[in-house]
Each structure stands twice: as structure tokens, then as C-alpha cells.
Design an enzyme around this catalytic site. Structure first.
Site, short mmCIF file in Angstrom:
data_model
loop_
_atom_site.label_atom_id
_atom_site.label_comp_id
_atom_site.label_asym_id
_atom_site.label_seq_id
_atom_site.Cartn_x
_atom_site.Cartn_y
_atom_site.Cartn_z
CE LYS A 9 -3.87 -2.26 2.42
NZ LYS A 9 -4.74 -2.24 3.65
CE1 TYR A 49 -9.39 -3.05 0.52
CE2 TYR A 49 -8.77 -0.94 -0.43
CZ TYR A 49 -8.44 -2.08 0.29
OH TYR A 49 -7.16 -2.24 0.77
CG ASN A 113 -3.52 -2.52 7.13
OD1 ASN A 113 -3.37 -2.11 5.98
ND2 ASN A 113 -4.60 -3.15 7.53
CG HIS A 116 -5.20 -6.15 -0.52
ND1 HIS A 116 -6.41 -6.23 0.12
CD2 HIS A 116 -5.29 -6.99 -1.60
CE1 HIS A 116 -7.20 -7.07 -0.54
NE2 HIS A 116 -6.54 -7.54 -1.59
CD GLU A 127 -8.83 -8.96 -3.80
OE1 GLU A 127 -7.65 -9.29 -3.61
OE2 GLU A 127 -9.66 -8.77 -2.88
P1 DAT Z 1 -7.62 -6.94 5.44
O1 DAT Z 1 -6.81 -5.81 4.82
O2 DAT Z 1 -6.88 -7.58 6.56
O3 DAT Z 1 -8.12 -7.93 4.43
P2 DAT Z 1 -10.34 -5.93 5.53
O4 DAT Z 1 -10.52 -6.49 4.16
O5 DAT Z 1 -11.35 -6.29 6.57
O6 DAT Z 1 -8.90 -6.28 6.12
O7 DAT Z 1 -10.32 -4.34 5.44
C1 DAT Z 1 -9.65 -3.69 4.37
C2 DAT Z 1 -8.87 -2.53 4.95
O8 DAT Z 1 -9.79 -1.57 5.49
C3 DAT Z 1 -7.95 -2.90 6.11
O9 DAT Z 1 -6.72 -3.34 5.66
C4 DAT Z 1 -7.88 -1.63 6.87
C5 DAT Z 1 -9.24 -1.00 6.66
N1 DAT Z 1 -10.14 -1.30 7.78
C6 DAT Z 1 -10.77 -2.48 8.01
N2 DAT Z 1 -11.54 -2.41 9.11
C7 DAT Z 1 -11.40 -1.15 9.58
C8 DAT Z 1 -11.93 -0.43 10.69
N3 DAT Z 1 -12.77 -1.02 11.54
N4 DAT Z 1 -11.54 0.85 10.86
C9 DAT Z 1 -10.70 1.45 9.99
N5 DAT Z 1 -10.16 0.84 8.93
C10 DAT Z 1 -10.50 -0.43 8.73
MG MG Z 2 -9.51 -7.75 2.93
#
Ligand code: DAT
Ligand code: MG
Length: 136
Positions: A9, A49, A113, A116, A127
Site C-alpha cells: 500500500k 473494496y 497497515n 493487502h 482481484e
Molecule cells: P484486510 O486488509 O486484513 O483484508 P479488511 O478487508 O477487513 O482487512 O479491510 C480492508 C482494509 O480496510 C484494512 O486493511 C484496513 C481497513 N479497515 C478495516 N476495518 C477497519 C476499521 N474497523 N476501521 C478502519 N479501517 C479499517
Molecule cells: Mg480484505
């Protein structure tokens, strides 16, 4: 499915951690199939997303993923490569991610973080089709 989508990212590129992250994937035994440094447009981020549309963090997420170039990659390995990558990544919130994982070792905030990785074989196919249609 033995290929998965990985994105270093914008925070990873900004912090100069692409080499570190790619190195971890390569040392694990995964192989790069495609890689491109690109600024992810809002419509592409919206497709990618789609599952998060309507959530409170969605706008921030789309803005973040497109704020500067990201390294978008396809990596290949044995069965369930997506799962291998997810294990190396650590859980979504770096505060909870185990030491030894990318997020656990290198990040502190949910919104930054670093990486991805597709979360299933179906997500990987979807994707890869978004970012590298020629490989789809
Ligand atoms: P991952 O990246 O571990 O697959 P995800 O698909 O649930 O996690 O979410 C995509 C991204 O969105 C994640 O990397 C960070 C952000 N995100 C997820 N949950 C969040 C939250 N509760 N508050 C803020 N950002 C969040
Ligand atoms: Mg995810």
C-alpha cells in the site's frame, strides 16, 4: 488457485518498505508473476473494496489506497497461496498482529497497515482480474 493479489500500500512505498515486504514473500518461497507501481484510481479502488462500501471507514480507505503510488503484484506459489500470504501479513489491526508478521513487525495503525492480500481463492481470482486483466 495458486496465484494471489498483493498490494504494498502507499504507506509501504512511502516508508521504503517494498523491498522488505517483497523479500519476505520471496524468502517464504513465493514468486512474483507481475508487479507494477501505480496510483490506484478511485473507481478501481471502489471495485477492489466493493465489500466495504457503506462502512464508516470506506471513504478513508479509498482515499488512502490512492494517495500515492502502490506496488500492485501477483504472486504465485503452491495451493492456497492466498492463505500463505495472509499468514505472513498478520491480522488487519497491526496492534493485534503477531510479532514475525509484516503488520506485527512493521506497522502500528489499522489505517496504515502496509499490505493487502486476497482473503480467499475467489477473491484472488476477482482481484487479479481487476488489476491485471491479461492474467485473469
Ligand atoms: P484486510 O486488509 O486484513 O483484508 P479488511 O478487508 O477487513 O482487512 O479491510 C480492508 C482494509 O480496510 C484494512 O486493511 C484496513 C481497513 N479497515 C478495516 N476495518 C477497519 C476499521 N474497523 N476501521 C478502519 N479501517 C479499517
Ligand atoms: Mg480484505
Amino acid at each position: 488457485m495458486n496465484r494471489t493479489l498483493v498490494i504494498c500500500k502507499p504507506d509501504a512505498v512511502e516508508r521504503g518498505l517494498v523491498g522488505e515486504i517483497v523479500g519476505r514473500l520471496e524468502r517464504k518461497g513465493l514468486t512474483l508473476v507481475a508487479a507494477e507501481l501505480r496510483t490506484i484510481a478511485a473507481d478501481t479502488a471502489g471495485q477492489h473494496y466493493a465489500e466495504h462500501q457503506g462502512k464508516p471507514f470506506y471513504d478513508e480507505l479509498v482515499s488512502f489506497i490512492g494517495r500515492s503510488p502502490a506496488m500492485v503484484m501477483v504472486v504465485e506459489g503452491p495451493d492456497d497461496t492466498w492463505k500463505i500470504v495472509r499468514t505472513l501479513m498478520g491480522v488487519t489491526n497491526p496492534a493485534d498482529a503477531a510479532p514475525g508478521t509484516i503488520r506485527g513487525d512493521l506497522a502500528t495503525e489499522m489505517g496504515e497497515n502496509l499490505i493487502h492480500g486476497s482473503d480467499s481463492a475467489e477473491s484472488a481470482t476477482r482481484e487479479i482480474g481487476i488489476f491485471f486483466p491479461a492474467l485473469g
